[in-house]
Enzyme design. Structure first.
Site, PDB file in Angstrom:
ATOM      1  N   PRO A  81     -16.083 -19.921   9.862  1.00 36.63           N
ATOM      2  CA  PRO A  81     -15.727 -20.112  11.266  1.00 36.63           C
ATOM      3  C   PRO A  81     -14.248 -19.830  11.504  1.00 36.63           C
ATOM      4  O   PRO A  81     -13.396 -20.330  10.768  1.00 36.63           O
ATOM      5  CB  PRO A  81     -16.020 -21.601  11.501  1.00 36.63           C
ATOM      6  CG  PRO A  81     -15.874 -22.239  10.145  1.00 36.63           C
ATOM      7  CD  PRO A  81     -16.315 -21.198   9.149  1.00 36.63           C
ATOM      8  N   GLN A 131     -20.014 -24.457  13.497  1.00 40.28           N
ATOM      9  CA  GLN A 131     -18.964 -25.325  12.931  1.00 40.28           C
ATOM     10  C   GLN A 131     -18.526 -26.337  13.968  1.00 40.28           C
ATOM     11  O   GLN A 131     -18.208 -25.983  15.102  1.00 40.28           O
ATOM     12  CB  GLN A 131     -17.769 -24.474  12.486  1.00 40.28           C
ATOM     13  CG  GLN A 131     -16.580 -25.263  11.985  1.00 40.28           C
ATOM     14  CD  GLN A 131     -15.556 -25.566  13.091  1.00 40.28           C
ATOM     15  OE1 GLN A 131     -15.410 -24.785  14.022  1.00 40.28           O
ATOM     16  NE2 GLN A 131     -14.880 -26.697  12.985  1.00 40.28           N
ATOM     17  N   THR A 159     -16.277 -29.714   9.912  1.00 38.72           N
ATOM     18  CA  THR A 159     -14.993 -29.491   9.236  1.00 38.72           C
ATOM     19  C   THR A 159     -14.288 -30.826   9.065  1.00 38.72           C
ATOM     20  O   THR A 159     -14.093 -31.570  10.028  1.00 38.72           O
ATOM     21  CB  THR A 159     -14.130 -28.509  10.035  1.00 38.72           C
ATOM     22  OG1 THR A 159     -14.837 -27.274  10.109  1.00 38.72           O
ATOM     23  CG2 THR A 159     -12.776 -28.282   9.385  1.00 38.72           C
ATOM     24  N   LYS A 258     -17.348 -29.152   5.377  1.00 40.92           N
ATOM     25  CA  LYS A 258     -16.371 -28.135   4.967  1.00 40.92           C
ATOM     26  C   LYS A 258     -15.021 -28.815   4.738  1.00 40.92           C
ATOM     27  O   LYS A 258     -14.555 -29.583   5.597  1.00 40.92           O
ATOM     28  CB  LYS A 258     -16.256 -27.092   6.089  1.00 40.92           C
ATOM     29  CG  LYS A 258     -15.234 -25.999   5.876  1.00 40.92           C
ATOM     30  CD  LYS A 258     -15.436 -24.907   6.915  1.00 40.92           C
ATOM     31  CE  LYS A 258     -14.437 -23.787   6.815  1.00 40.92           C
ATOM     32  NZ  LYS A 258     -13.141 -24.087   7.393  1.00 40.92           N
ATOM     33  N   HIS A 282      -9.132 -24.592   3.909  1.00 38.20           N
ATOM     34  CA  HIS A 282      -8.922 -23.992   5.224  1.00 38.20           C
ATOM     35  C   HIS A 282      -8.076 -22.712   5.107  1.00 38.20           C
ATOM     36  O   HIS A 282      -7.269 -22.395   5.959  1.00 38.20           O
ATOM     37  CB  HIS A 282      -8.231 -25.001   6.150  1.00 38.20           C
ATOM     38  CG  HIS A 282      -8.713 -24.983   7.564  1.00 38.20           C
ATOM     39  ND1 HIS A 282      -9.631 -25.872   8.063  1.00 38.20           N
ATOM     40  CD2 HIS A 282      -8.399 -24.179   8.618  1.00 38.20           C
ATOM     41  CE1 HIS A 282      -9.848 -25.631   9.348  1.00 38.20           C
ATOM     42  NE2 HIS A 282      -9.111 -24.592   9.711  1.00 38.20           N
ATOM     43  N   SER A 314     -11.554 -19.758   0.912  1.00 36.95           N
ATOM     44  CA  SER A 314     -10.098 -19.773   0.791  1.00 36.95           C
ATOM     45  C   SER A 314      -9.627 -18.788  -0.285  1.00 36.95           C
ATOM     46  O   SER A 314      -9.670 -19.100  -1.487  1.00 36.95           O
ATOM     47  CB  SER A 314      -9.530 -21.164   0.512  1.00 36.95           C
ATOM     48  OG  SER A 314      -9.900 -22.049   1.577  1.00 36.95           O
ATOM     49  N   GLY A 336     -12.902 -15.711   5.638  1.00 43.61           N
ATOM     50  CA  GLY A 336     -12.234 -15.950   6.918  1.00 43.61           C
ATOM     51  C   GLY A 336     -11.437 -14.731   7.313  1.00 43.61           C
ATOM     52  O   GLY A 336     -11.889 -13.858   8.053  1.00 43.61           O
TER      53      GLY A 336
HETATM   54  C1  LIG Z   1      -7.487 -17.422  12.369  1.00 46.72           C
HETATM   55  C2  LIG Z   1      -8.302 -18.487  11.711  1.00 46.72           C
HETATM   56  C3  LIG Z   1      -8.937 -19.442  12.487  1.00 46.72           C
HETATM   57  C4  LIG Z   1      -9.709 -20.437  11.869  1.00 46.72           C
HETATM   58  N1  LIG Z   1     -10.374 -21.335  12.642  1.00 46.72           N
HETATM   59  C5  LIG Z   1     -11.170 -22.266  12.052  1.00 46.72           C
HETATM   60  C6  LIG Z   1     -11.929 -23.170  12.836  1.00 46.72           C
HETATM   61  O1  LIG Z   1     -11.911 -23.119  14.065  1.00 46.72           O
HETATM   62  N2  LIG Z   1     -12.690 -24.078  12.178  1.00 46.72           N
HETATM   63  C7  LIG Z   1     -12.749 -24.161  10.815  1.00 46.72           C
HETATM   64  O2  LIG Z   1     -13.439 -25.001  10.247  1.00 46.72           O
HETATM   65  N3  LIG Z   1     -12.030 -23.299  10.055  1.00 46.72           N
HETATM   66  C8  LIG Z   1     -11.253 -22.366  10.645  1.00 46.72           C
HETATM   67  N4  LIG Z   1     -10.549 -21.491   9.861  1.00 46.72           N
HETATM   68  C9  LIG Z   1     -10.646 -21.578   8.394  1.00 46.72           C
HETATM   69  C10 LIG Z   1     -11.789 -20.699   7.881  1.00 46.72           C
HETATM   70  O3  LIG Z   1     -13.037 -21.180   8.278  1.00 46.72           O
HETATM   71  C11 LIG Z   1     -11.794 -20.603   6.360  1.00 46.72           C
HETATM   72  O4  LIG Z   1     -11.829 -21.886   5.811  1.00 46.72           O
HETATM   73  C12 LIG Z   1     -10.586 -19.853   5.805  1.00 46.72           C
HETATM   74  O5  LIG Z   1     -10.227 -18.795   6.640  1.00 46.72           O
HETATM   75  C13 LIG Z   1     -10.928 -19.311   4.421  1.00 46.72           C
HETATM   76  O6  LIG Z   1      -9.824 -18.682   3.848  1.00 46.72           O
HETATM   77  P1  LIG Z   1      -9.578 -17.096   3.871  1.00 46.72           P
HETATM   78  O7  LIG Z   1      -9.072 -16.777   5.225  1.00 46.72           O
HETATM   79  O8  LIG Z   1      -8.583 -16.904   2.820  1.00 46.72           O
HETATM   80  O9  LIG Z   1     -10.914 -16.438   3.606  1.00 46.72           O
HETATM   81  C14 LIG Z   1      -9.792 -20.487  10.461  1.00 46.72           C
HETATM   82  C15 LIG Z   1      -9.156 -19.506   9.691  1.00 46.72           C
HETATM   83  C16 LIG Z   1      -8.420 -18.517  10.294  1.00 46.72           C
HETATM   84  C17 LIG Z   1      -7.781 -17.464   9.431  1.00 46.72           C
END
Ligand SMILES: Cc1cc2nc3c(=O)[nH]c(=O)nc-3n(C[C@H](O)[C@H](O)[C@H](O)COP(=O)(O)O)c2cc1C
Length: 394
Positions: A81, A131, A159, A258, A282, A314, A336
């Site tokens: 998400p 999410q 989350t 999460k 995250h 991550s 993400g």
């Molecule tokens: C721009 C952005 C917005 C995100 N928004 C959310 C969110 O609204 N809810 C959530 O649970 N995680 C959010 N995340 C975290 C992602 O779900 C995920 O845990 C993370 O991006 C994984 O790491 P990676 O970017 O290295 O793949 C966000 C990540 C990014 C990069």
């Protein structure tokens, strides 16, 4: 020739996204928090793991396919998400969800998305997960759960790691802060990227107006930029295990948590009756001293065994990262930024390209290590055991 044609890996997609997006938006997607230690650690922890090539195995029939919660997907990969896809591309969440459906992997829609769950369910329905950020006023969250249920979402992901707003200082420096307030600095930044302005922001402004958080409960479904109380409403510091029990009673489908980082929390998740946990920091965006998820995974996977499905996110940027996570006990990973970069560069096509690149890399790593099926991926492919592997790399 499109910008996508020049992209051969996720890092190329990142560079292309950087050229396309206003600086403030690119940094919102790309950066993390404070000194960005967790962000760097997430990558170096993957990079330090060394694998061994296995010789002379017939891997001509190999496949990255796997079964997750009883159904097949094309690879152990799902879309994480992210509340920003709708700003990276016009209706970016829908584009990303369509790419995921086409590539046969699950898509997670964020509470903060700019596309409604109704629209996603209608136009990109493969395996949809929702999410949940939990509002201080719990009944508003319950409404969202009902909505996700009525729209046929397969899974609910709560989350757990954003209990207080993180210190993302660069957002303030760039004139982009939450609650989102347009500033002179951000306006100047936008003018430097006329391509993004016309293809994304102007398109919204001339159709639906300023994008909104379409999944917020009605009283709070405000246009982005006019909601100064959002953070207060969304305070999560009272969220606790009793809430999870309530969500479990309300949600008949797959329930995941999460942001689980400890074996004892993972065992509490088992007791609370959830179906899956996502080992996540995250993407390094919240607590900067967080350990890398791939380092935390083995202990957690060992503690819960088969009692619960373990996922991880991550730092995933290469297909070999997925192989390493699967070897250490993850049934699936979430991406993400990797898929967001793709979305920013080319909408559905760009997201598809990102997924394709990662899956192709995973397939090659399976071939090199002599694995025909994902359940053959174990720590046996590592150089030495987990500990000596790390020491050899240091
Ligand atoms: C721009 C952005 C917005 C995100 N928004 C959310 C969110 O609204 N809810 C959530 O649970 N995680 C959010 N995340 C975290 C992602 O779900 C995920 O845990 C993370 O991006 C994984 O790491 P990676 O970017 O290295 O793949 C966000 C990540 C990014 C990069």
């Amino acid at each position: 020739m499109s910008a996508l044609d020049d992209c051969y890996n996720v890092f190329d997609l990142r560079d292309a996204a950087k050229r396309k997006l206003p600086k403030a938006l690119f940094e919102f997607v790309d950066r993390s928090t404070e000194d960005e230690i967790a962000l760097r650690n997430n990558r170096t922890a993957f990079e330090k793991i060394r694998l061994r090539h296995r010789a002379l195995v017939d891997v001509s029939g190999r496949s990255t396919k796997t079964t997750l919660f009883g159904k097949e997907i094309s690879a152990p990969m799902a879309i994480a998400p992210t509340g920003a896809a709708g700003l990276c591309w016009y209706e970016g969440e829908l584009e990303l969800a369509k790419a995921a459906a086409k590539m046969k992997i699950p898509f997670t829609l964020a509470t903060g998305a700019m596309t409604s769950m109704e629209k996603i369910a209608k136009e990109a329905n493969f395996r949809l997960w929702f999410q949940l950020y939990v509002w201080k006023q719990r009944d508003l969250s319950y409404q969202l759960i009902e909505r996700a249920k009525n729209n046929g979402f397969e899974a609910l992901i709560v989350t757990t790691d954003t209990i207080v707003p993180p210190n993302r200082e660069y957002n303030a420096k760039n004139g982009l802060d939450l609650p989102f307030t347009p500033t002179f600095r951000f306006a100047r930044d936008i003018l430097r990227k006329p391509g993004w302005f016309t293809s994304v922001l102007l398109r919204y402004l001339t159709t639906i107006g300023m994008p909104r958080n379409e999944n917020y409960p009605e009283p709070y479904r405000r246009k982005i930029g006019v909601d100064p109380y959002r953070i207060e409403m969304m305070r999560q510091d009272s969220l606790n295990w009793d809430d999870i029990k309530i969500f479990r009673d309300m949600w008949p489908g797959i329930l995941m948590l999460k942001g689980i980082n400890r074996p004892d929390d993972a065992l509490k998740a088992v007791s609370a009756g959830v179906d899956g946990i996502v080992v996540s920091n995250h993407g390094g965006r919240n607590m900067d001293s967080a350990a890398a998820t791939i380092d935390m995974l083995p202990q957690i996977a060992e503690a819960v065994g088969d009692k619960i499905t373990v996922l991880l996110d991550s730092g995933i940027r290469r297909g070999s990262d997925i192989v390493k996570a699967v070897a250490l006990g993850a049934k699936c990973v979430l991406t993400g930024r990797a898929t967001l970069y793709g979305t920013a560069v080319g909408g559905e096509k760009g997201a598809t390209k990102a997924i394709n690149i990662i899956q192709t890399e995973m397939d090659k790593t399976m071939a090199y290590t002599g694995c025909n099926r994902t359940d053959e991926i174990t720590t046996d492919i590592f150089f030495g055991d987990r500990e000596t592997n790390r020491m050899a790399a240091n």
